[in-house]
Scaffold this motif. Structure first.
Motif, PDB file in Angstrom:
ATOM      1  N   VAL A  77       0.850  -1.198   0.000  1.00 47.15           N
ATOM      2  CA  VAL A  77       0.000   0.000   0.000  1.00 47.15           C
ATOM      3  C   VAL A  77       0.880   1.240   0.000  1.00 47.15           C
ATOM      4  O   VAL A  77       0.649   2.199  -0.734  1.00 47.15           O
ATOM      5  N   PHE A  78       1.926   1.191   0.830  1.00 48.89           N
ATOM      6  CA  PHE A  78       2.821   2.340   0.941  1.00 48.89           C
ATOM      7  C   PHE A  78       3.479   2.654  -0.394  1.00 48.89           C
ATOM      8  O   PHE A  78       3.515   3.795  -0.837  1.00 48.89           O
ATOM      9  N   ILE A  79       3.996   1.606  -1.044  1.00 45.49           N
ATOM     10  CA  ILE A  79       4.699   1.808  -2.316  1.00 45.49           C
ATOM     11  C   ILE A  79       3.757   2.403  -3.359  1.00 45.49           C
ATOM     12  O   ILE A  79       4.119   3.339  -4.083  1.00 45.49           O
ATOM     13  N   THR A  80       2.519   1.915  -3.402  1.00 43.53           N
ATOM     14  CA  THR A  80       1.556   2.462  -4.357  1.00 43.53           C
ATOM     15  C   THR A  80       1.291   3.927  -4.058  1.00 43.53           C
ATOM     16  O   THR A  80       1.312   4.772  -4.959  1.00 43.53           O
ATOM     17  N   ALA A  81       1.067   4.215  -2.759  1.00 47.39           N
ATOM     18  CA  ALA A  81       0.794   5.604  -2.377  1.00 47.39           C
ATOM     19  C   ALA A  81       1.993   6.491  -2.705  1.00 47.39           C
ATOM     20  O   ALA A  81       1.838   7.618  -3.189  1.00 47.39           O
ATOM     21  N   LEU A  82       3.192   5.958  -2.462  1.00 46.34           N
ATOM     22  CA  LEU A  82       4.413   6.722  -2.718  1.00 46.34           C
ATOM     23  C   LEU A  82       4.513   7.074  -4.198  1.00 46.34           C
ATOM     24  O   LEU A  82       4.762   8.228  -4.562  1.00 46.34           O
ATOM     25  N   ASN A  83       4.286   6.081  -5.041  1.00 49.39           N
ATOM     26  CA  ASN A  83       4.348   6.325  -6.479  1.00 49.39           C
ATOM     27  C   ASN A  83       3.354   7.390  -6.912  1.00 49.39           C
ATOM     28  O   ASN A  83       3.663   8.244  -7.740  1.00 49.39           O
ATOM     29  N   GLN A  84       2.168   7.335  -6.309  1.00 49.68           N
ATOM     30  CA  GLN A  84       1.153   8.346  -6.639  1.00 49.68           C
ATOM     31  C   GLN A  84       1.631   9.741  -6.264  1.00 49.68           C
ATOM     32  O   GLN A  84       1.513  10.684  -7.032  1.00 49.68           O
ATOM     33  N   LYS A  85       2.193   9.827  -5.054  1.00 48.45           N
ATOM     34  CA  LYS A  85       2.648  11.140  -4.576  1.00 48.45           C
ATOM     35  C   LYS A  85       3.765  11.687  -5.466  1.00 48.45           C
ATOM     36  O   LYS A  85       3.798  12.874  -5.779  1.00 48.45           O
ATOM     37  N   ILE A  86       4.680  10.793  -5.841  1.00 47.35           N
ATOM     38  CA  ILE A  86       5.796  11.230  -6.687  1.00 47.35           C
ATOM     39  C   ILE A  86       5.269  11.793  -7.994  1.00 47.35           C
ATOM     40  O   ILE A  86       5.683  12.855  -8.457  1.00 47.35           O
ATOM     41  N   GLU A  87       4.276  11.085  -8.563  1.00 43.15           N
ATOM     42  CA  GLU A  87       3.698  11.521  -9.817  1.00 43.15           C
ATOM     43  C   GLU A  87       2.972  12.856  -9.633  1.00 43.15           C
ATOM     44  O   GLU A  87       3.122  13.782 -10.423  1.00 43.15           O
ATOM     45  N   GLN A  88       2.243  12.931  -8.536  1.00 45.25           N
ATOM     46  CA  GLN A  88       1.447  14.128  -8.248  1.00 45.25           C
ATOM     47  C   GLN A  88       2.317  15.382  -8.177  1.00 45.25           C
ATOM     48  O   GLN A  88       1.949  16.446  -8.639  1.00 45.25           O
ATOM     49  N   TYR A  89       3.520  15.216  -7.592  1.00 47.06           N
ATOM     50  CA  TYR A  89       4.387  16.387  -7.455  1.00 47.06           C
ATOM     51  C   TYR A  89       5.323  16.571  -8.641  1.00 47.06           C
ATOM     52  O   TYR A  89       6.207  17.413  -8.624  1.00 47.06           O
ATOM     53  N   LYS A 125       6.685  19.978   1.106  1.00 46.40           N
ATOM     54  CA  LYS A 125       5.334  19.419   1.074  1.00 46.40           C
ATOM     55  C   LYS A 125       5.393  17.914   0.903  1.00 46.40           C
ATOM     56  O   LYS A 125       4.665  17.167   1.553  1.00 46.40           O
ATOM     57  N   PHE A 126       6.256  17.480   0.013  1.00 50.34           N
ATOM     58  CA  PHE A 126       6.375  16.052  -0.275  1.00 50.34           C
ATOM     59  C   PHE A 126       6.782  15.286   0.988  1.00 50.34           C
ATOM     60  O   PHE A 126       6.220  14.239   1.306  1.00 50.34           O
ATOM     61  N   ILE A 127       7.752  15.839   1.712  1.00 51.00           N
ATOM     62  CA  ILE A 127       8.199  15.172   2.940  1.00 51.00           C
ATOM     63  C   ILE A 127       7.053  15.089   3.943  1.00 51.00           C
ATOM     64  O   ILE A 127       6.864  14.078   4.615  1.00 51.00           O
ATOM     65  N   GLU A 128       6.262  16.176   4.026  1.00 53.51           N
ATOM     66  CA  GLU A 128       5.092  16.153   4.912  1.00 53.51           C
ATOM     67  C   GLU A 128       4.143  15.025   4.536  1.00 53.51           C
ATOM     68  O   GLU A 128       3.664  14.285   5.391  1.00 53.51           O
ATOM     69  N   GLU A 129       3.907  14.898   3.236  1.00 54.29           N
ATOM     70  CA  GLU A 129       2.998  13.852   2.756  1.00 54.29           C
ATOM     71  C   GLU A 129       3.516  12.467   3.125  1.00 54.29           C
ATOM     72  O   GLU A 129       2.748  11.558   3.435  1.00 54.29           O
ATOM     73  N   LEU A 130       4.840  12.337   3.083  1.00 59.15           N
ATOM     74  CA  LEU A 130       5.436  11.034   3.399  1.00 59.15           C
ATOM     75  C   LEU A 130       5.063  10.601   4.811  1.00 59.15           C
ATOM     76  O   LEU A 130       4.767   9.433   5.054  1.00 59.15           O
ATOM     77  N   SER A 131       5.094  11.570   5.735  1.00 60.78           N
ATOM     78  CA  SER A 131       4.806  11.184   7.116  1.00 60.78           C
ATOM     79  C   SER A 131       3.324  10.853   7.306  1.00 60.78           C
ATOM     80  O   SER A 131       2.942  10.306   8.334  1.00 60.78           O
ATOM     81  N   VAL A 132       2.514  11.185   6.298  1.00 59.50           N
ATOM     82  CA  VAL A 132       1.106  10.783   6.381  1.00 59.50           C
ATOM     83  C   VAL A 132       0.941   9.325   5.953  1.00 59.50           C
ATOM     84  O   VAL A 132       0.258   8.546   6.603  1.00 59.50           O
ATOM     85  N   ILE A 133       1.633   8.948   4.880  1.00 56.04           N
ATOM     86  CA  ILE A 133       1.438   7.587   4.370  1.00 56.04           C
ATOM     87  C   ILE A 133       2.322   6.556   5.064  1.00 56.04           C
ATOM     88  O   ILE A 133       2.067   5.363   4.978  1.00 56.04           O
ATOM     89  N   GLY A 134       3.370   7.001   5.770  1.00 56.30           N
ATOM     90  CA  GLY A 134       4.218   6.061   6.491  1.00 56.30           C
ATOM     91  C   GLY A 134       4.694   6.694   7.785  1.00 56.30           C
ATOM     92  O   GLY A 134       4.308   7.805   8.115  1.00 56.30           O
ATOM     93  N   THR A 135       5.512   5.974   8.554  1.00 53.07           N
ATOM     94  CA  THR A 135       6.045   6.544   9.778  1.00 53.07           C
ATOM     95  C   THR A 135       7.505   6.916   9.547  1.00 53.07           C
ATOM     96  O   THR A 135       8.348   6.048   9.337  1.00 53.07           O
ATOM     97  N   VAL A 136       7.766   8.231   9.575  1.00 54.47           N
ATOM     98  CA  VAL A 136       9.126   8.701   9.336  1.00 54.47           C
ATOM     99  C   VAL A 136       9.936   8.521  10.617  1.00 54.47           C
ATOM    100  O   VAL A 136       9.591   9.053  11.660  1.00 54.47           O
TER     101      VAL A 136
END
Lengths: 161, 335
Positions: B132-144, B177-188
């Motif tokens: 799930v994390f990897i999928t979400a990560l890919n989406q975020k990367i694309e989004q930004y 912003k991207f780093i902020e999003e990361l802490s939403v989809i995973g635990t930094v």
């Protein structure tokens, strides 16, 4: 790998950032300061001539250290000397402590470089292994033997306290 | 005497001033290349002189060109300046031409808001749901509007311990912003952002490009009027050298631009069974350790059960052998 700096840029960056490091490494591996100065110049000439590309400052620094150590070794070999320091622990009259730098210099090459890179530059054993082309465990044993030797000779030694 | 004495002793070692001067003198490389450079410069200078003499006869039509040349001297680095000036003073006899060496333009500093900052980030992340994390990560990367530069994935023996290393490029302005999003989809679990200022190198490259472009223009101008074959050849050699240098510098500038506009993020992604939130208080630590031990204990019994069940075939065989042995022993005893 992205190329960060090369050629003259690398030279001026190295000159601004790492001249002291190169000089310190050279001083640890040569008999006297004039030899060290020669080596430092040779290192910078090598840097200019090689026109090598570096991925970042750390890469450049590691390269400089390695080249410095190698050039010092060549120089020492040419002069047919086996040790850098005759007797570091013979106390000079009027001097209370033996010179700590001389003490480190009296160690075998790998020990003294490991001591310098770890305690002064703050590299880990793994990183030192990369710079000096040795395994991490080898570096760890150099470090502990170097420390042991210093502990014997110097009051207090090199404990990690 | 200890570590600190050593460090302070090494601190005192600094490269002596004479040594610094000697090294500084190495740059620009004063090696084999200079004579060729000087020679060509001298030829170029002669040509300028001829042109100038010509212009004296022809009138003021060519004046613009010699001024162009003067600009070139001004835009070059200071050492080139001197070299040109020296050669010119020997070659140019016509006193009506003033070649002024203006202060070098390369050293002017740019305003602070125009600084070239390269940002890089190192982030470690834990996640319970790796896929799930990897999928979400890919989406975020694309989004930004970013992309994955490199990606490595390791799979250890148990399926729940996957680990991936990724190098991701994200437009510099959306890094935070991207780093902020990361802490939403995973635990930094750790995060570091470093900025390095490459303004000096950047300006250096820019001014070198400018200087070489001017030189190229001038060389072309001289080439048009060159008459002897050897001069043409020599000028063209210099010209191709200039063009090669220009190419290298332009590529470098593009790389710098890329580094400034896209920030590099190194991601260390770990899959875990449980995400442990850091809690530094006394009871928090006790709780964490206790939970860890309980978890390990549970894990131990689970493993035990699995191994016992897995060992059933062996246990069955051993049981059969044991029964046989007991029966035989009993029969022997009865006799």
């Amino acid at each position: 790998m992205t190329v960060f700096i090369r050629g003259k840029d690398a030279f001026s960056y190295a000159f601004k950032q790492f001249t002291d490091t190169v000089y310190r490494v050279a001083l640890h591996n040569t008999v006297n300061s004039s030899d060290a100065e020669d080596v430092v110049q040779e290192v910078f000439i090598k840097l200019l001539e090689s026109n090598k590309a570096f991925s970042d400052g750390e890469h450049l620094k590691a390269w400089l250290i390695r080249v410095t150590v190698n050039l010092c070794r060549d120089k020492l070999r040419k002069s047919n000397r086996e040790t850098l320091v005759e007797n570091a622990f013979a106390f000079k009259t009027g001097e209370e402590k033996p010179d700590v730098i001389e003490a480190v210099k009296s160690l075998p090459e790998n020990y003294r470089n490991t001591i310098y890179l770890h305690y002064y530059e703050g590299y880990t054993a793994k990183e030192i292994g990369k710079i000096l082309d040795a395994k991490e465990n080898t570096v760890l044993s150099w470090l502990s033997r170097g420390r042991e030797a210093l502990r014997k000779e110097l009051d207090g030694g090199f404990d990690d306290e | 005497m200890n570590k600190k004495d050593y460090i302070s002793a090494v601190d005192k070692i600094t490269a002596p001033k004479e040594l610094l001067d000697k090294i500084e003198a190495l740059d620009p490389p004063a090696g084999k290349k200079t004579p060729v450079w000087k020679k060509v410069t001298a030829v170029a200078a002669c040509f300028v002189a001829v042109v100038v003499a010509f212009s004296g006869i022809m009138g003021s039509t060519l004046k613009a060109e010699s001024e162009d040349g003067a600009d070139m001297f001004a835009d070059n680095g200071s050492y080139r300046n001197e070299m040109y000036a020296d050669d010119m003073s020997g070659a140019v006899t016509d006193e009506s031409v003033h070649i002024q060496t203006k202060p070098s333009a390369g050293t002017t500093s740019k305003p602070a808001d125009n600084r070239k900052i390269v940002k890089t980030a190192n982030i470690s992340i834990r996640t319970k749901e790796y896929d799930v994390f990897i999928t979400a990560l890919n989406q975020k990367i694309e989004q930004y509007g970013g992309y994955i530069e490199a990606s490595e994935e390791y799979n250890y023996s148990t399926a729940s311990n996957r680990n991936a290393n990724m190098r991701v490029k994200i437009p510099a302005e959306s890094l935070d912003k991207f780093i902020e999003e990361l802490s939403v989809i995973g635990t930094v679990t750790s995060k570091s952002v470093t900025s390095s200022d490459i303004t000096d190198s950047y300006i250096n490259v820019e001014s070198q490009i400018k200087a070489l472009e001017t030189e190229e223009k001038t060389l072309l101008g001289i080439l048009e009027k060159a008459q002897s074959l050897t001069d043409v050849i020599e000028l063209q050699q210099r010209l191709s050298q200039v063009r090669a240098d220009l190419d290298t510098l332009k590529t470098q500038k593009q790389q710098y631009d890329g580094m400034v506009s896209f920030s590099g993020i190194t991601l260390d992604i770990n899959e875990v069974d449980r995400v442990v939130e850091g809690d530094d208080t006394f009871f928090g630590e006790i709780k964490e350790k206790l939970m860890n031990n309980l978890y390990d204990l549970g894990d131990f019994f689970r493993e035990l059960a699995i191994n016992l069940i897995a060992a059933l075939p062996y246990i069955a065989i051993i049981g059969v052998i044991a029964v046989v042995v007991i029966v035989i022993v009993k029969k022997v005893r009865r006799r």
